[in-house]
Write a protein that holds these residues in place. Structure first.
Motif, PDB file in Angstrom:
ATOM      1  N   SER A  17       0.526  -1.185  -3.252  1.00 34.75           N
ATOM      2  CA  SER A  17       0.281   0.242  -3.859  1.00 34.75           C
ATOM      3  C   SER A  17       1.326   1.084  -3.267  1.00 34.75           C
ATOM      4  N   ARG A  19       2.829   5.271  -2.890  1.00 27.13           N
ATOM      5  CA  ARG A  19       2.813   6.783  -3.120  1.00 27.13           C
ATOM      6  C   ARG A  19       4.199   7.330  -3.305  1.00 27.13           C
ATOM      7  N   TYR A  80       2.724  14.218  -6.966  1.00 25.92           N
ATOM      8  CA  TYR A  80       2.621  12.890  -6.486  1.00 25.92           C
ATOM      9  C   TYR A  80       2.458  11.861  -7.620  1.00 25.92           C
ATOM     10  N   GLN A  82       0.413   8.221  -7.280  1.00 29.71           N
ATOM     11  CA  GLN A  82      -0.144   7.148  -6.766  1.00 29.71           C
ATOM     12  C   GLN A  82      -0.062   5.918  -7.771  1.00 29.71           C
TER      13      GLN A  82
END
Length: 125
Positions: A17, A19, A80, A82
């Motif tokens: 992941s 961000r 943002y 994600q």
């Protein structure tokens, strides 16, 4: 005029992941719709996600639905992205963009007036 500054890119293994963040500087009403686009080497710029300040609606490209989430904090003039369950095919330069117009249901680069410099995302297998 709106200036956009992206951050948060980097290298990650598949399944990981990241961000991304984008801060908007300038007249806030010029950034009603803020979006993320990406461009891989040798490919056209692709709409990833967008969010509308007026109604908080979000829009996603088919290739990222269910894996990426866009959000915004209007108090910080920040949007943002994600990104979860990253795949090697997500490797690209990611750009933040803004327009004073409402968002399209499918993010299209031609609709956006202001662009950041981009942040690189690299996903290894």
């Amino acid at each position: 005029q709106v200036k956009l500054a992206e951050s948060g890119g980097g290298s990650v293994q598949a399944g990981g992941s990241l961000r991304l963040s984008c801060v908007a500087f300038g007249y806030p009403y010029n950034s009603r719709c803020m979006g993320w686009f990406r461009q891989a080497s040798g490919k056209e710029r692709e709409g990833v996600a967008a969010i509308d300040r007026a109604n908080e609606r979000t829009y996603y490209g088919d290739s990222v639905k269910g894996r990426f989430t866009i959000s915004r904090d209007n108090t910080k003039a920040t949007v943002y992205l994600q990104m979860n369950s990253l795949k090697p095919e997500d490797t690209a330069m990611y750009y933040c963009a803004a327009t004073p117009n409402e968002c399209d249901s499918v993010p299209r680069a031609a609709r956006y007036n202001f662009w950041g410099q981009g942040t690189q995302v690299t996903v290894s297998s």
